[in-house]
Design a protein around this motif. Structure first.
Motif, short mmCIF file in Angstrom:
data_model
loop_
_atom_site.label_atom_id
_atom_site.label_comp_id
_atom_site.label_asym_id
_atom_site.label_seq_id
_atom_site.Cartn_x
_atom_site.Cartn_y
_atom_site.Cartn_z
N ALA A 48 0.83 -1.21 0.00
CA ALA A 48 0.00 0.00 0.00
C ALA A 48 0.86 1.25 0.00
O ALA A 48 0.49 2.28 -0.58
N SER A 133 -4.61 11.06 -8.69
CA SER A 133 -5.87 10.36 -8.40
C SER A 133 -5.91 9.00 -9.09
O SER A 133 -6.27 7.99 -8.48
N PHE A 136 -3.58 6.49 -7.39
CA PHE A 136 -4.11 5.95 -6.15
C PHE A 136 -5.26 4.98 -6.41
O PHE A 136 -5.43 3.98 -5.70
N GLN A 137 -6.07 5.29 -7.41
CA GLN A 137 -7.17 4.37 -7.75
C GLN A 137 -6.61 3.03 -8.21
O GLN A 137 -7.12 1.97 -7.83
N TYR A 140 -5.43 1.19 -5.21
CA TYR A 140 -6.54 0.62 -4.44
C TYR A 140 -7.07 -0.64 -5.11
O TYR A 140 -7.37 -1.65 -4.45
N LEU A 165 -8.82 -3.33 3.45
CA LEU A 165 -9.18 -2.30 2.46
C LEU A 165 -9.39 -0.95 3.12
O LEU A 165 -9.05 0.09 2.56
N THR A 166 -9.97 -0.99 4.32
CA THR A 166 -10.16 0.27 5.05
C THR A 166 -8.82 0.90 5.40
O THR A 166 -8.61 2.12 5.21
N VAL A 168 -5.89 0.29 3.92
CA VAL A 168 -5.22 0.71 2.68
C VAL A 168 -5.72 2.08 2.27
O VAL A 168 -4.94 2.97 1.87
N ASN A 169 -7.02 2.25 2.34
CA ASN A 169 -7.60 3.55 1.99
C ASN A 169 -7.11 4.64 2.94
O ASN A 169 -6.84 5.77 2.52
N ARG A 170 -6.96 4.28 4.22
CA ARG A 170 -6.48 5.26 5.20
C ARG A 170 -5.03 5.60 4.97
O ARG A 170 -4.58 6.69 5.33
N GLN A 172 -3.63 5.49 1.81
CA GLN A 172 -3.59 6.23 0.56
C GLN A 172 -4.16 7.64 0.70
O GLN A 172 -3.70 8.56 0.03
N ALA A 173 -5.16 7.79 1.58
CA ALA A 173 -5.81 9.10 1.73
C ALA A 173 -4.82 10.20 2.13
O ALA A 173 -4.76 11.25 1.48
#
Length: 435
Positions: A48, A133, A136-137, A140, A165-166, A168-170, A172-173
């Motif tokens: 990630a 963007s 990062f997409q 993800y 996944l949560t 990973v998103n945290r 990447q955010a």
């Protein structure tokens, strides 16, 4: 200069107050989330975060381009502001030559050029944000595929995958947010660089005065100076003794005002020596500190917007009401000031708007006289006065006790009878004339 001290300084201030604290917060959030994910699944955490170096390289490349564009934006804003300010300051000149349309067209041209660079910078910002963007997409999606494979192999559960996944998103955010702050950081760095250029300008040499500020004269030896490679003054010599009235009469462009600026230490890189002396035999080299000995009336209209009282007080901020009246009287200005509706508290506009050129000049002379300095420089200071008023002003100055040393630059030979000597500048040298 105004753009650097306002727009650029604002960019830096906003960066210190808002951007930098936000970046620190995002970095802390990124680190905390990474270690949490690393605890559950080290490989997924590293995967990630692997997008970060790619993002850093892209940010670096785009940042260099954005910095160039930001400098262009600030430079075109400076040109736009400068032309607008000069046009407004010289509005009468613009009208006198019927150049309103030219000035309007020029301003539109400068505005369009500024918009061009602003638009180009905005496009680059949009492109960089889009690239970030998409990156990062893709990251993800890759993390989702990795989690799906692990799930199909029954290595992890649905609940664990949801947590992965949560997290990973945290991760990447904050990285994505940091990437989006790149243009702002670039703006800060570009603006900081423009401000640092001001700070890099050498400070004036300002020394503490070591001689008594009374009966001041000046010695100029082998003075050489030029704005370009061509010299204006070359090996010039002059001595002005304390209490003398010395006139410089001559055609424009021969170096009269340049000599004044050098005496005032407004310019550096001067060859030769300029020294102030007094009747006690004390000597001090000219520097920014020796301006304390000098009262100066420059060419042109140099008044500020505000009241007449405030303009006169610029000569000496602690002067009394009586001293203001005395200075205006010596400058033959108190009579017209007292007839104004609000007297000394009459408000005038920038560059003396609202009064005549002659009245403005008398206020400027009063501003110099209220300083009560031992060395007075009048640079075409009476050019807008009629001969009678001019002679009245010079008589008033001669009657000051103790009598100041006075250097007059003038085109009127009628004032020579009030002077002890006349000097002229010829072929870059200074010569004395017989009166």
């Amino acid at each position: 200069m105004v753009t650097r001290l306002s727009s650029d300084a604002g960019n830096v201030a906003d960066g210190i107050v808002t951007v930098i604290p936000t970046i620190f917060r995002l970095i802390i959030e990124l680190v905390a989330t990474f270690f949490t994910l690393f605890y559950y699944e080290p490989r997924l955490a590293i995967f990630a975060l692997s997008i970060a170096p790619i993002v850093a390289v892209v940010c670096f490349l785009l940042g260099r381009k954005l910095k160039v564009l930001q400098v262009k934006v600030q430079e075109t804003e400076s040109a736009y502001r400068s032309f607008m300010q000069e046009s407004l300051s010289n509005l009468l000149v613009v009208k006198a030559f019927a150049n309103e349309q030219y000035s309007t067209d020029k301003l539109v041209e400068l505005r369009d050029e500024r918009f061009y660079w602003v638009l180009k910078k905005s496009k680059m910002g949009i492109i960089s944000s889009t690239i970030m963007s998409i990156s990062f997409q893709l990251g993800y999606i890759a993390a989702f595929a990795f989690g799906a494979i692990q799930l199909s192999r029954k290595v992890i559960t649905y609940g664990t995958m949801s947590v992965f996944l949560t997290l990973v998103n945290r991760i990447q955010a904050p990285v994505m947010s940091l990437a989006q702050y790149v243009p702002k950081v670039v703006n800060i760095l570009a603006s900081a660089g423009r401000i640092i250029e001001i700070q890099d300008i050498p400070m004036e040499e300002k020394l503490e005065n070591h001689i008594e500020a009374e009966n001041i004269g000046i010695n100029i030896n082998n003075l050489t100076f030029g704005y370009t490679e061509e010299e204006v003054l070359e090996g010039a010599n002059i001595q002005i003794r304390p209490g003398e009235f010395v006139a410089i009469v001559g055609e424009s462009g021969i170096g009269k005002t340049t000599l004044v600026r050098l005496i005032m230490s407004f310019m550096s890189e001067v060859g030769g020596c300029i020294e102030f002396n007094n009747s006690l035999g004390q000597v001090e080299k000219a520097n920014a500190g020796t301006r304390n000995f000098i009262s100066y009336v420059p060419q042109g209209n140099t008044l500020f917007s505000g009241t007449i009282r405030e303009n006169v007080r610029m000569g000496r901020l602690d002067c009394t009401e009586e001293e203001i009246v005395e200075a205006l009287t010596m400058a033959s200005g108190y009579e017209f000031v007292s007839e104004l509706p609000n007297g000394l508290d009459t408000v005038i506009g920038e560059s003396g708007h609202g009064i005549s050129e002659g009245q403005a000049q008398r206020i400027a002379i009063a501003r110099a006289l209220v300083r009560k300095a031992p060395f007075l420089i009048l640079d075409e200071a009476t050019s807008s006065l009629d001969e009678k008023t001019e002679l009245s002003v010079l008589q008033g100055i001669q009657n000051i006790s103790p009598r100041p040393t006075c250097l007059l630059i003038t085109h009127r030979r009628s004032v020579l009878k009030y002077c002890d000597r006349e000097i002229c500048i010829y072929e870059k040298k200074i010569f004395e004339q017989l009166i």
